[in-house]
Design an enzyme around this catalytic site. Sequence first.
Site, PDB file in Angstrom:
ATOM      1  N   ASN A 153       0.806  -1.229   0.000  1.00  0.00           N
ATOM      2  CA  ASN A 153       0.000   0.000   0.000  1.00  0.00           C
ATOM      3  C   ASN A 153       0.837   1.278   0.000  1.00  0.00           C
ATOM      4  O   ASN A 153       0.344   2.332  -0.388  1.00  0.00           O
ATOM      5  CB  ASN A 153      -1.049  -0.011   1.117  1.00  0.00           C
ATOM      6  CG  ASN A 153      -0.461   0.000   2.496  1.00  0.00           C
ATOM      7  OD1 ASN A 153       0.697  -0.358   2.687  1.00  0.00           O
ATOM      8  ND2 ASN A 153      -1.246   0.410   3.467  1.00  0.00           N
ATOM      9  N   GLU A 252       4.897  -3.639  12.186  1.00  0.00           N
ATOM     10  CA  GLU A 252       3.924  -2.566  11.923  1.00  0.00           C
ATOM     11  C   GLU A 252       2.717  -3.245  11.296  1.00  0.00           C
ATOM     12  O   GLU A 252       2.753  -3.636  10.132  1.00  0.00           O
ATOM     13  CB  GLU A 252       4.520  -1.534  10.952  1.00  0.00           C
ATOM     14  CG  GLU A 252       5.727  -0.791  11.481  1.00  0.00           C
ATOM     15  CD  GLU A 252       5.349   0.329  12.434  1.00  0.00           C
ATOM     16  OE1 GLU A 252       4.169   0.691  12.516  1.00  0.00           O
ATOM     17  OE2 GLU A 252       6.259   0.834  13.120  1.00  0.00           O
ATOM     18  N   CYS A 286      -3.045   1.854   6.803  1.00  0.00           N
ATOM     19  CA  CYS A 286      -3.231   1.279   8.134  1.00  0.00           C
ATOM     20  C   CYS A 286      -3.765   2.321   9.121  1.00  0.00           C
ATOM     21  O   CYS A 286      -4.331   1.964  10.149  1.00  0.00           O
ATOM     22  CB  CYS A 286      -1.915   0.708   8.637  1.00  0.00           C
ATOM     23  SG  CYS A 286      -0.592   1.914   8.513  1.00  0.00           S
ATOM     24  N   GLU A 460       8.719   3.164  13.993  1.00  0.00           N
ATOM     25  CA  GLU A 460       9.554   3.596  12.870  1.00  0.00           C
ATOM     26  C   GLU A 460       9.558   5.114  12.843  1.00  0.00           C
ATOM     27  O   GLU A 460       8.585   5.758  13.248  1.00  0.00           O
ATOM     28  CB  GLU A 460       9.006   3.021  11.555  1.00  0.00           C
ATOM     29  CG  GLU A 460       9.159   1.513  11.514  1.00  0.00           C
ATOM     30  CD  GLU A 460       8.832   0.873  10.175  1.00  0.00           C
ATOM     31  OE1 GLU A 460       7.943   1.371   9.464  1.00  0.00           O
ATOM     32  OE2 GLU A 460       9.476  -0.143   9.854  1.00  0.00           O
TER      33      GLU A 460
HETATM   34  P1  NAD Z   1       0.026  -8.977   4.165  1.00  0.00           P
HETATM   35  O1  NAD Z   1       0.243  -9.285   5.595  1.00  0.00           O
HETATM   36  O2  NAD Z   1      -0.871  -9.860   3.382  1.00  0.00           O
HETATM   37  O3  NAD Z   1       1.400  -8.984   3.383  1.00  0.00           O
HETATM   38  C1  NAD Z   1       2.494  -8.211   3.835  1.00  0.00           C
HETATM   39  C2  NAD Z   1       3.765  -8.839   3.342  1.00  0.00           C
HETATM   40  O4  NAD Z   1       3.927 -10.109   3.981  1.00  0.00           O
HETATM   41  C3  NAD Z   1       3.806  -9.098   1.836  1.00  0.00           C
HETATM   42  O5  NAD Z   1       5.101  -8.800   1.364  1.00  0.00           O
HETATM   43  C4  NAD Z   1       3.534 -10.593   1.758  1.00  0.00           C
HETATM   44  O6  NAD Z   1       4.093 -11.200   0.620  1.00  0.00           O
HETATM   45  C5  NAD Z   1       4.235 -11.084   3.009  1.00  0.00           C
HETATM   46  N1  NAD Z   1       3.791 -12.394   3.489  1.00  0.00           N
HETATM   47  C6  NAD Z   1       2.548 -12.907   3.458  1.00  0.00           C
HETATM   48  N2  NAD Z   1       2.554 -14.130   4.032  1.00  0.00           N
HETATM   49  C7  NAD Z   1       3.824 -14.383   4.416  1.00  0.00           C
HETATM   50  C8  NAD Z   1       4.466 -15.480   5.054  1.00  0.00           C
HETATM   51  N3  NAD Z   1       3.784 -16.565   5.414  1.00  0.00           N
HETATM   52  N4  NAD Z   1       5.784 -15.385   5.299  1.00  0.00           N
HETATM   53  C9  NAD Z   1       6.493 -14.289   4.949  1.00  0.00           C
HETATM   54  N5  NAD Z   1       5.932 -13.223   4.341  1.00  0.00           N
HETATM   55  C10 NAD Z   1       4.612 -13.271   4.086  1.00  0.00           C
HETATM   56  O7  NAD Z   1      -0.435  -7.453   4.110  1.00  0.00           O
HETATM   57  P2  NAD Z   1      -0.755  -6.553   2.837  1.00  0.00           P
HETATM   58  O8  NAD Z   1      -2.100  -6.920   2.313  1.00  0.00           O
HETATM   59  O9  NAD Z   1       0.382  -6.537   1.889  1.00  0.00           O
HETATM   60  O10 NAD Z   1      -0.805  -5.089   3.497  1.00  0.00           O
HETATM   61  C11 NAD Z   1      -1.924  -4.600   4.132  1.00  0.00           C
HETATM   62  C12 NAD Z   1      -1.768  -4.713   5.637  1.00  0.00           C
HETATM   63  O11 NAD Z   1      -0.603  -4.001   6.053  1.00  0.00           O
HETATM   64  C13 NAD Z   1      -2.918  -4.077   6.379  1.00  0.00           C
HETATM   65  O12 NAD Z   1      -3.288  -4.896   7.449  1.00  0.00           O
HETATM   66  C14 NAD Z   1      -2.316  -2.767   6.876  1.00  0.00           C
HETATM   67  O13 NAD Z   1      -2.945  -2.238   8.013  1.00  0.00           O
HETATM   68  C15 NAD Z   1      -0.915  -3.162   7.151  1.00  0.00           C
HETATM   69  N6  NAD Z   1      -0.033  -1.993   7.172  1.00  0.00           N
HETATM   70  C16 NAD Z   1       0.448  -1.567   8.377  1.00  0.00           C
HETATM   71  C17 NAD Z   1       1.255  -0.437   8.423  1.00  0.00           C
HETATM   72  C18 NAD Z   1       1.795   0.078   9.726  1.00  0.00           C
HETATM   73  O14 NAD Z   1       2.672   0.940   9.693  1.00  0.00           O
HETATM   74  N7  NAD Z   1       1.319  -0.397  10.863  1.00  0.00           N
HETATM   75  C19 NAD Z   1       1.570   0.243   7.247  1.00  0.00           C
HETATM   76  C20 NAD Z   1       1.061  -0.230   6.038  1.00  0.00           C
HETATM   77  C21 NAD Z   1       0.264  -1.361   6.021  1.00  0.00           C
END
Ligand code: NAD
Length: 480
Positions: A153, A252, A286, A460
Amino acid sequence: MSRDPATRSRAYFAGGWHALDRTFPVFHPGNGQLIGEVADCSAGDARQAIDAAERALRSWRRVNGYERGRVLRRWFELMLAHQEPLARLMTLEMGKPITETRGEVHYAASFIEWCAEEAGRIAGERVNLRFPHKRGLTVQEPVGIVYAVTPWNFPAGMITRKAAPALAAGCVMILKPAELSPMTALYLAELWLEAGGPPDTFQVLPTNDAPAFSQPLMADERVRKLTFTGSTEVGRLLYGQAARTIKRVSLELGGHAPVLVFDDADLEGAAREVIASKFRNAGQTCVCTNRVYVQRGVTEAFTRLLTEKTAALTVGDPLLDGTQVGPVVEQAGLDKIQAQVQDALARGARATTGGQATGGLYFQPTVLTDVHPDSVILREETFGPVAPVVVFDTEEEGLALANASEFGLAAYAYTRDLGRAFRVAEGLEYGIVGLNDGLPSANAPHIPFGGMKNSGVGREGGHWGLDEYLETKFISLSLV
Ligand code: NAD
């Protein structure tokens, strides 16, 4: 200013750019068209990256902090010089409106600038000891090899928020970008090398099989830190895996930001800020507003304002300058939004504007009123352009509703009463609180960004973000 796009289909690891036999496609959410095929890295490639990182760490950690800062400074300048192609690439990969991705280039680069300035200042302390013949001091050392996993995102911002402090601290990083937006990450690696970043200090390995790829990295003792941004579900899984080798961990994770609009708020200002917080990136951040609690006395007036402003948003092609809301990133995201809206409507909610998908990956900016407390949208992250409005009576009730969540990332409150502003800010169980401010982290690489409860571990940004990549070593010297 754009470079050879071929590098954006290859992975960068073990000293070079690798075109792999296995690739996976990346599509533009605006029209579903294929943008390109990207190298699909395997667990074997991850192992090679760890060996290369180990070699790179030996020298990078010894480079003087001021010199590391100079490389970062050049990286920052290159990012700005490449603002337009970077912004365009991000919009193509994940559909965020181009005016926002231009802003993201600045936001992402600002972390590099801040860390470039800070790299030379990483130091230690003199510690007084109780024995007159002893002298004590602390030194700050890099944690070592860092494994970074990032979401789609913010294809640039979520990377530089990790890579800049890690590289400034003398760590080296292996990055696994999101499968939906890997090309931006590869572009950043290209610019890092052009800035003078030594080989393998910042390796970028896209993959379409994250669990298999991650396995060696999570199991390897040499990888000393995991930094992850993404969903709480995946964060929890990786947190467990990191325990086996006691890695340092920064997480995060997801959010479910509440907004409290009090009777005494500047309603026009509150509506403007809620719109900014709710609808940027089509609601896919997020810290996006996810629940709007409005005090009874102003519910009607505020909902009217919110509805008018939401209905006036320009939805359309994210590559056009005038677009304010683009598509969501993928079908699964759209399905989730639709299911949450259907659930709320079935429990008696009304859409005062929007409420429908309009073809492709587009969903109308939506305001829902009379939302039943049991509605899924009030519990689970929506990641879409929908604002559910709920009425409350007292300050205590509003706070209790706002805190009734497993998440604790960002929260917002609108009031002109200073006492209430402080009471509410102190009562909110969230890592970031915006008071009359819908974008508290805008243009701010130096503030602590992170969540409480199921929203994460660590922060961060600023010195908090840098500390995550440093070990504190204590040295005691006896003079006798
Ligand atoms: P996601 O958890 O599906 O994926 C995030 C990353 O994890 C991707 O690179 C994905 O390939 C990887 N991943 C997935 N399964 C994995 C596994 N089993 N092992 C290792 N890596 C794995 O999340 P998303 O859909 O890409 O992003 C959206 C989410 O991110 C939302 O929940 C959002 O709130 C959160 N987010 C949080 C922040 C923050 O600063 N707190 C910032 C941006 C997004």
